[in-house]
Design a protein around this motif. Structure first.
Motif, short mmCIF file in Angstrom:
data_model
loop_
_atom_site.label_atom_id
_atom_site.label_comp_id
_atom_site.label_asym_id
_atom_site.label_seq_id
_atom_site.Cartn_x
_atom_site.Cartn_y
_atom_site.Cartn_z
N ILE A 46 49.69 31.72 40.08
CA ILE A 46 50.76 31.83 41.08
C ILE A 46 50.22 31.49 42.47
O ILE A 46 50.91 30.85 43.27
N SER A 47 48.99 31.88 42.76
CA SER A 47 48.43 31.57 44.09
C SER A 47 48.19 30.07 44.26
O SER A 47 48.20 29.57 45.38
N VAL A 72 51.30 37.81 44.30
CA VAL A 72 49.91 37.59 43.92
C VAL A 72 49.06 38.82 44.22
O VAL A 72 48.23 39.24 43.40
N THR A 73 49.29 39.43 45.37
CA THR A 73 48.57 40.64 45.73
C THR A 73 48.90 41.77 44.75
O THR A 73 48.01 42.53 44.34
N GLY A 102 47.73 35.82 38.42
CA GLY A 102 47.68 35.84 39.87
C GLY A 102 47.08 34.56 40.45
O GLY A 102 47.55 34.04 41.46
N VAL A 103 46.05 34.04 39.82
CA VAL A 103 45.42 32.80 40.28
C VAL A 103 46.38 31.62 40.12
O VAL A 103 46.49 30.76 41.00
N THR A 117 44.75 38.77 36.18
CA THR A 117 44.06 38.01 37.21
C THR A 117 44.35 36.53 37.07
O THR A 117 44.58 35.83 38.06
N PHE A 121 49.76 41.39 41.55
CA PHE A 121 49.06 41.11 40.30
C PHE A 121 47.57 41.43 40.40
O PHE A 121 46.99 41.99 39.48
N PHE A 122 46.94 41.07 41.52
CA PHE A 122 45.52 41.37 41.68
C PHE A 122 45.28 42.88 41.75
O PHE A 122 44.28 43.37 41.21
N THR A 175 58.79 42.90 41.95
CA THR A 175 59.09 41.66 42.66
C THR A 175 60.53 41.66 43.16
O THR A 175 60.80 41.25 44.30
N ALA A 200 55.71 35.08 47.58
CA ALA A 200 54.67 34.64 46.63
C ALA A 200 53.31 35.30 46.91
O ALA A 200 52.67 35.79 45.98
N PRO A 201 52.86 35.36 48.18
CA PRO A 201 51.60 36.09 48.42
C PRO A 201 51.68 37.57 48.08
O PRO A 201 50.71 38.17 47.62
#
Length: 113
Positions: free
Chosen positions: A93-94, A53-54, A90-91, A87, A56-57, A36, A49-50
Motif C-alpha cells: 500500500i505504501s 499504512v501506519t 503495508g509495504v 507488513t 498496518f505497520f 479505515t 493512505a499513509p
C-alpha cells in the motif's frame, strides 16, 4: 511385508489443531477495514493512505510482539507469519502512495481546507 505397513509408525492425531491462522488473519483484516472506514471521516483524503499504512505497520508490530511472548514453537511461527504478511500488505500500500501526498502531509499550508 510387515515393513510396508506404516500404520504403527505414523500415528495421526484425532484432534484438530488449535491454531486458527486463516480466521485470525481474516479478523485482523476486517478490523483494519473497519478502522479505515472510521479514519476516513477523521483525516483528509490525502492522508488516508499513509494512515492505513501506519495502521498496518502498528498491527504487524503488535502481532510480532505477541509472537515473542508465545511459548509454543508452532504458534510462534504462525504469529510471525501473520506479522510478516501484514507488513507486506503495508509495504504494498505504501508503494501506491504518491510523493505529492507525503509532501502535503509534512508541509504547512496557509490555505484553508
Amino acid at each position: 511385508m510387515v515393513f510396508l505397513d506404516r500404520s504403527q509408525v505414523v500415528r495421526s492425531s484425532p484432534r484438530a489443531p488449535l491454531a486458527r491462522g486463516k480466521e485470525l488473519f481474516a479478523g485482523i483484516l476486517l478490523v483494519a477495514l473497519i478502522a479505515t472506514v472510521g479514519i476516513r471521516n477523521l483525516v483528509p483524503l490525502d492522508a488516508l493512505a499513509p494512515a492505513i499504512v501506519t495502521l498496518f505497520f502498528a498491527v504487524a508490530a503488535m502481532t510480532a510482539g505477541l509472537a515473542m511472548l508465545c511459548r509454543g514453537d508452532r504458534f510462534r511461527v504462525m504469529w510471525f507469519d501473520l506479522a510478516g504478511s501484514l507488513t507486506f500488505i503495508g509495504v504494498v500500500i505504501s508503494a501506491l502512495i504518491e510523493p505529492d501526498q507525503m509532501v502535503r502531509l509534512f508541509t504547512l499550508s496557509d490555505q484553508p481546507e
